[in-house]
Design a protein around this motif. Structure first.
Motif, PDB file in Angstrom:
ATOM      1  N   LEU A 179       0.821  -1.211   0.000  1.00 24.86           N
ATOM      2  CA  LEU A 179       0.000   0.000   0.000  1.00 24.86           C
ATOM      3  C   LEU A 179       0.853   1.258   0.000  1.00 24.86           C
ATOM      4  N   THR A 180       1.901   1.280   0.802  1.00 22.77           N
ATOM      5  CA  THR A 180       2.784   2.441   0.848  1.00 22.77           C
ATOM      6  C   THR A 180       3.428   2.675  -0.506  1.00 22.77           C
TER       7      THR A 180
ATOM      8  N   THR B 215      -2.234  11.352 -17.304  1.00 27.35           N
ATOM      9  CA  THR B 215      -3.010  10.764 -18.394  1.00 27.35           C
ATOM     10  C   THR B 215      -3.108   9.261 -18.218  1.00 27.35           C
ATOM     11  N   GLN B 216      -4.331   8.765 -18.242  1.00 25.15           N
ATOM     12  CA  GLN B 216      -4.551   7.321 -18.231  1.00 25.15           C
ATOM     13  C   GLN B 216      -5.666   7.020 -19.207  1.00 25.15           C
ATOM     14  N   ARG B 217      -5.712   5.814 -19.692  1.00 26.15           N
ATOM     15  CA  ARG B 217      -6.599   5.459 -20.790  1.00 26.15           C
ATOM     16  C   ARG B 217      -7.963   4.934 -20.358  1.00 26.15           C
ATOM     17  N   GLY B 218      -8.183   4.731 -19.117  1.00 25.69           N
ATOM     18  CA  GLY B 218      -9.460   4.188 -18.680  1.00 25.69           C
ATOM     19  C   GLY B 218      -9.683   4.466 -17.213  1.00 25.69           C
ATOM     20  N   PRO B 219     -10.714   3.870 -16.663  1.00 24.97           N
ATOM     21  CA  PRO B 219     -11.038   4.127 -15.258  1.00 24.97           C
ATOM     22  C   PRO B 219     -10.069   3.463 -14.276  1.00 24.97           C
ATOM     23  N   VAL B 220      -9.364   2.459 -14.732  1.00 21.59           N
ATOM     24  CA  VAL B 220      -8.445   1.739 -13.861  1.00 21.59           C
ATOM     25  C   VAL B 220      -7.024   2.187 -14.188  1.00 21.59           C
TER      26      VAL B 220
ATOM     27  N   VAL C   8      -3.181  -1.306  -4.933  1.00 23.14           N
ATOM     28  CA  VAL C   8      -4.001  -0.911  -3.784  1.00 23.14           C
ATOM     29  C   VAL C   8      -4.950  -2.041  -3.400  1.00 23.14           C
ATOM     30  N   VAL C   9      -5.585  -2.668  -4.382  1.00 20.91           N
ATOM     31  CA  VAL C   9      -6.493  -3.785  -4.097  1.00 20.91           C
ATOM     32  C   VAL C   9      -5.723  -4.947  -3.466  1.00 20.91           C
ATOM     33  N   VAL C  10      -4.539  -5.260  -3.980  1.00 20.92           N
ATOM     34  CA  VAL C  10      -3.731  -6.346  -3.415  1.00 20.92           C
ATOM     35  C   VAL C  10      -3.308  -6.001  -1.991  1.00 20.92           C
TER      36      VAL C  10
ATOM     37  N   LEU D 186      -4.061  -6.988   3.913  1.00 20.07           N
ATOM     38  CA  LEU D 186      -4.418  -6.540   5.263  1.00 20.07           C
ATOM     39  C   LEU D 186      -5.665  -7.253   5.780  1.00 20.07           C
ATOM     40  N   VAL D 187      -6.658  -7.426   4.931  1.00 21.40           N
ATOM     41  CA  VAL D 187      -7.883  -8.113   5.335  1.00 21.40           C
ATOM     42  C   VAL D 187      -7.590  -9.581   5.664  1.00 21.40           C
TER      43      VAL D 187
END
Length: 179
Positions: A40-41, A51-56, A63-65, A70-71
């Motif tokens: 995360l850090t 600039t990025q090409r999409g929403p992701v 961040v998800v990993v 942590l969960v």
């Protein structure tokens, strides 16, 4: 007259030591927690172009990993503290009374470190082949006629897939112009 026992180191029959031994899976929780914080850090401090090409964007997966780590660390800690224990697989043939094979672990670590050092000057195809062959040799394979050939093919295919098909540039080294 009473004596203080807080200054006495734990003895083998000490209940604190016994509790730690019974809850040794908490070490995995600590490792997962540390890894999650590190991921995360690293993800949140990543320099990314606007600039990025999409929403992701490139931060999304790390961040998800990191959150997932942590969960999982928290859920595993709760399970261990409630009395859960990892069960050995029925097919495992590991004798836990035998000591660890530190020679093999050390040789594998040396092979990985060697590949990490050699990847920049020699390129991935050569360093990868040395990595694959060194790992096979360290783990007991002694087929000198077959193992280097398999390692070279595996390394070249991996390089071609990542470099040419997936667009992930790997150092080519002396083979840069050939492949």
């Amino acid at each position: 007259m009473t004596t203080r026992t807080t200054d006495v180191p734990p003895t083998p029959g000490d209940p604190r030591r016994s509790w730690l031994r019974e809850h040794s899976e908490l070490g995995v929780c600590v490792m997962l927690l540390a890894l999650g914080v590190l991921v995360l850090t690293d993800a949140l401090t990543m320099d990314v172009e606007i600039t990025q090409r999409g929403p992701v964007g490139p931060k999304t997966v790390p961040v998800v990993v990191g959150i997932g780590l942590l969960v999982i660390a928290a859920l595993l800690a709760v399970d261990v503290l409630r009395g859960g224990r990892g069960e050995a697989e029925g097919g495992e043939d590991i004798d836990l009374s035998e000591p660890a094979d530190w020679r093999t672990v050390s040789l594998l670590a040396g092979v990985f470190l060697g590949a990490a050092v050699l990847i920049e000057p020699l390129g991935f195809p050569i360093a990868g082949a040395l990595l694959f062959w060194g790992a096979a040799f360290t783990l007991g394979s002694r087929r000198f006629d077959r193992d280097p050939l398999i390692a070279a093919v595996l390394s070249l295919v991996t390089y071609a897939v990542f470099n040419n098909l997936l667009g992930v540039p790997l150092p080519g080294g002396p083979l840069m112009g050939v492949l």
